[in-house]
Every structure is written in structure tokens, then in C-alpha cells.
Design a protein around this motif. Structure first.
Motif, PDB file in Angstrom:
ATOM      1  N   SER A 127      53.455  -8.518 -22.133  1.00 35.38           N
ATOM      2  CA  SER A 127      53.482  -7.521 -21.059  1.00 35.38           C
ATOM      3  C   SER A 127      52.157  -7.516 -20.301  1.00 35.38           C
ATOM      4  CB  SER A 127      53.772  -6.141 -21.640  1.00 35.38           C
ATOM      5  OG  SER A 127      53.720  -5.170 -20.629  1.00 35.38           O
ATOM      6  N   GLU A 128      51.057  -7.601 -21.036  1.00 36.67           N
ATOM      7  CA  GLU A 128      49.740  -7.631 -20.397  1.00 36.67           C
ATOM      8  C   GLU A 128      49.588  -8.863 -19.518  1.00 36.67           C
ATOM      9  OE1 GLU A 128      45.527  -8.576 -22.219  1.00 36.67           O
ATOM     10  OE2 GLU A 128      46.148  -6.538 -22.751  1.00 36.67           O
ATOM     11  N   LYS A 129      50.008 -10.015 -20.028  1.00 33.76           N
ATOM     12  CA  LYS A 129      49.919 -11.250 -19.248  1.00 33.76           C
ATOM     13  C   LYS A 129      50.766 -11.157 -17.989  1.00 33.76           C
ATOM     14  CE  LYS A 129      49.052 -14.404 -23.091  1.00 33.76           C
ATOM     15  NZ  LYS A 129      49.601 -15.523 -23.878  1.00 33.76           N
ATOM     16  N   MET A 130      51.966 -10.611 -18.118  1.00 32.34           N
ATOM     17  CA  MET A 130      52.846 -10.492 -16.948  1.00 32.34           C
ATOM     18  C   MET A 130      52.263  -9.518 -15.927  1.00 32.34           C
ATOM     19  SD  MET A 130      55.181 -12.708 -17.211  1.00 32.34           S
ATOM     20  CE  MET A 130      56.404 -12.208 -15.999  1.00 32.34           C
ATOM     21  N   THR A 131      51.582  -8.491 -16.386  1.00 32.13           N
ATOM     22  CA  THR A 131      50.929  -7.564 -15.458  1.00 32.13           C
ATOM     23  C   THR A 131      49.853  -8.288 -14.666  1.00 32.13           C
ATOM     24  OG1 THR A 131      51.375  -5.662 -16.881  1.00 32.13           O
ATOM     25  CG2 THR A 131      49.577  -5.440 -15.293  1.00 32.13           C
ATOM     26  N   TYR A 132      49.031  -9.081 -15.357  1.00 34.02           N
ATOM     27  CA  TYR A 132      48.005  -9.858 -14.667  1.00 34.02           C
ATOM     28  C   TYR A 132      48.630 -10.849 -13.683  1.00 34.02           C
ATOM     29  CZ  TYR A 132      44.340  -8.088 -17.760  1.00 34.02           C
ATOM     30  OH  TYR A 132      43.446  -7.286 -18.431  1.00 34.02           O
ATOM     31  N   TYR A 133      49.716 -11.492 -14.088  1.00 31.98           N
ATOM     32  CA  TYR A 133      50.381 -12.416 -13.171  1.00 31.98           C
ATOM     33  C   TYR A 133      50.931 -11.685 -11.947  1.00 31.98           C
ATOM     34  CZ  TYR A 133      50.273 -16.882 -15.645  1.00 31.98           C
ATOM     35  OH  TYR A 133      49.880 -18.068 -16.209  1.00 31.98           O
ATOM     36  N   SER A 134      51.480 -10.500 -12.129  1.00 32.91           N
ATOM     37  CA  SER A 134      52.033  -9.780 -10.984  1.00 32.91           C
ATOM     38  C   SER A 134      50.937  -9.401  -9.992  1.00 32.91           C
ATOM     39  CB  SER A 134      52.808  -8.542 -11.432  1.00 32.91           C
ATOM     40  OG  SER A 134      51.949  -7.557 -11.946  1.00 32.91           O
ATOM     41  N   ILE A 135      49.771  -9.025 -10.503  1.00 32.02           N
ATOM     42  CA  ILE A 135      48.637  -8.711  -9.626  1.00 32.02           C
ATOM     43  C   ILE A 135      48.189  -9.973  -8.890  1.00 32.02           C
ATOM     44  CG2 ILE A 135      46.218  -7.984  -9.596  1.00 32.02           C
ATOM     45  CD1 ILE A 135      46.956  -6.192 -12.059  1.00 32.02           C
ATOM     46  N   ALA A 136      48.138 -11.099  -9.600  1.00 33.46           N
ATOM     47  CA  ALA A 136      47.720 -12.367  -8.997  1.00 33.46           C
ATOM     48  C   ALA A 136      48.714 -12.826  -7.923  1.00 33.46           C
ATOM     49  CB  ALA A 136      47.570 -13.438 -10.077  1.00 33.46           C
ATOM     50  N   TYR A 153      44.885 -15.271 -11.821  1.00 33.47           N
ATOM     51  CA  TYR A 153      45.261 -14.772 -13.150  1.00 33.47           C
ATOM     52  C   TYR A 153      44.103 -14.964 -14.130  1.00 33.47           C
ATOM     53  CZ  TYR A 153      47.403 -15.014 -17.778  1.00 33.47           C
ATOM     54  OH  TYR A 153      47.687 -14.859 -19.117  1.00 33.47           O
ATOM     55  N   GLU A 154      43.523 -16.164 -14.142  1.00 31.73           N
ATOM     56  CA  GLU A 154      42.432 -16.464 -15.056  1.00 31.73           C
ATOM     57  C   GLU A 154      41.213 -15.597 -14.756  1.00 31.73           C
ATOM     58  OE1 GLU A 154      42.059 -20.718 -14.828  1.00 31.73           O
ATOM     59  OE2 GLU A 154      44.037 -21.002 -15.731  1.00 31.73           O
ATOM     60  N   GLU A 155      40.937 -15.345 -13.483  1.00 28.24           N
ATOM     61  CA  GLU A 155      39.833 -14.463 -13.118  1.00 28.24           C
ATOM     62  C   GLU A 155      40.077 -13.041 -13.646  1.00 28.24           C
ATOM     63  OE1 GLU A 155      39.412 -14.633  -8.887  1.00 28.24           O
ATOM     64  OE2 GLU A 155      38.573 -16.667  -8.914  1.00 28.24           O
ATOM     65  N   LEU A 156      41.297 -12.560 -13.502  1.00 24.21           N
ATOM     66  CA  LEU A 156      41.624 -11.226 -14.001  1.00 24.21           C
ATOM     67  C   LEU A 156      41.473 -11.142 -15.512  1.00 24.21           C
ATOM     68  CD1 LEU A 156      44.783 -10.554 -11.812  1.00 24.21           C
ATOM     69  CD2 LEU A 156      42.652  -9.233 -11.738  1.00 24.21           C
ATOM     70  N   ARG A 157      41.912 -12.154 -16.217  1.00 25.91           N
ATOM     71  CA  ARG A 157      41.820 -12.164 -17.687  1.00 25.91           C
ATOM     72  C   ARG A 157      40.359 -12.169 -18.146  1.00 25.91           C
ATOM     73  NH1 ARG A 157      46.225 -12.205 -21.361  1.00 25.91           N
ATOM     74  NH2 ARG A 157      44.842 -13.486 -22.589  1.00 25.91           N
ATOM     75  N   LYS A 158      39.501 -12.856 -17.408  1.00 31.94           N
ATOM     76  CA  LYS A 158      38.088 -12.903 -17.769  1.00 31.94           C
ATOM     77  C   LYS A 158      37.427 -11.535 -17.623  1.00 31.94           C
ATOM     78  CE  LYS A 158      37.216 -17.701 -16.593  1.00 31.94           C
ATOM     79  NZ  LYS A 158      36.587 -18.617 -15.623  1.00 31.94           N
ATOM     80  N   ARG A 159      37.888 -10.753 -16.669  1.00 33.86           N
ATOM     81  CA  ARG A 159      37.283  -9.443 -16.394  1.00 33.86           C
ATOM     82  C   ARG A 159      37.677  -8.381 -17.406  1.00 33.86           C
ATOM     83  NH1 ARG A 159      38.813  -8.353 -10.410  1.00 33.86           N
ATOM     84  NH2 ARG A 159      38.811 -10.515  -9.774  1.00 33.86           N
ATOM     85  N   ARG A 160      38.753  -8.602 -18.143  1.00 34.82           N
ATOM     86  CA  ARG A 160      39.247  -7.545 -19.033  1.00 34.82           C
ATOM     87  C   ARG A 160      38.366  -7.278 -20.155  1.00 34.82           C
ATOM     88  NH1 ARG A 160      43.441  -9.110 -23.575  1.00 34.82           N
ATOM     89  NH2 ARG A 160      42.347 -10.904 -24.266  1.00 34.82           N
TER      90      ARG A 160
END
Length: 101
Positions: free
Chosen positions: A51-60, A94-101
Motif C-alpha cells: 500500500s505504501e509503495k502504491m501510494t508513492y507510485y500514485s504521487i509519482a 518514485y525512488e526520490e519519494l522513497r528516499k525522503r521517507r
């Protein structure tokens, strides 16, 4: 329907498959959670991660869709296909968002 939503619908299944792939640590958690009394807890954790990954993908996807040119938007609406550069741009965001978390 917005162009951002259309982009999401075009890519959603592909991104869900990509998000649900287990890496080495994912497989380790599967095996250890099956052996432990908390197998249900392990499954819940995997669902949360998906769910977290899909949220990041939706933002991306949303951010990438906002950069579409008018011609790319027309192409998207007539063919239901994103431009060639779009998938890599979504992955980068997506990868940028994951790095910021």
C-alpha cells in the motif's frame, strides 16, 4: 476524467505487479513469518508495504502527468498510452519519494 487519473489507470496494474515483487528480505520475511506464530502479522506488514509503495507510485504518476505537453495529452486521450519517457520519469520520482521517507 483528468489526464492524471487516466495515466494512473493506464499504469496501475503494471505498478502493482512491480510493487508486489519480493526482494531477498521480502522472501526471508515470508519464510520466517510462516514458521512463526505471527504469520498473519507478516501478511499484514506485506500488505502495508504494498500500500505504501502504491501510494508513492500514485504521487509519482500524478507529478509526471502534470508535465505532459498538449500533444502528449491528446495522444494519451486517443490511445490510452503514456509517452515513452513517462515510465522512467515515474520510476525516478518514485525512488526520490522513497528516499525522503
Amino acid at each position: 476524467m483528468t489526464d492524471e487519473r487516466l495515466c494512473w489507470l493506464v499504469l496501475r496494474d503494471e505498478l502493482r505487479k512491480r510493487s508486489s515483487k519480493l526482494g531477498m528480505f521480502g522472501w526471508i520475511s515470508v519464510f520466517t513469518s510462516r514458521q512463526a506464530a505471527g504469520a498473519e502479522i507478516g501478511a499484514d506488514e506485506r500488505r502495508e508495504r504494498l500500500s505504501e509503495k502504491m501510494t508513492y507510485y500514485s504521487i509519482a504518476v500524478d507529478a509526471s502527468a502534470q508535465t505532459l505537453s498538449p500533444d502528449e495529452r491528446r495522444h494519451l486521450r486517443t490511445t490510452a498510452q503514456v509517452p515513452d519517457w513517462f515510465r522512467s520519469d515515474v520510476q525516478r520520482r518514485y525512488e526520490e519519494l522513497r528516499k525522503r521517507r
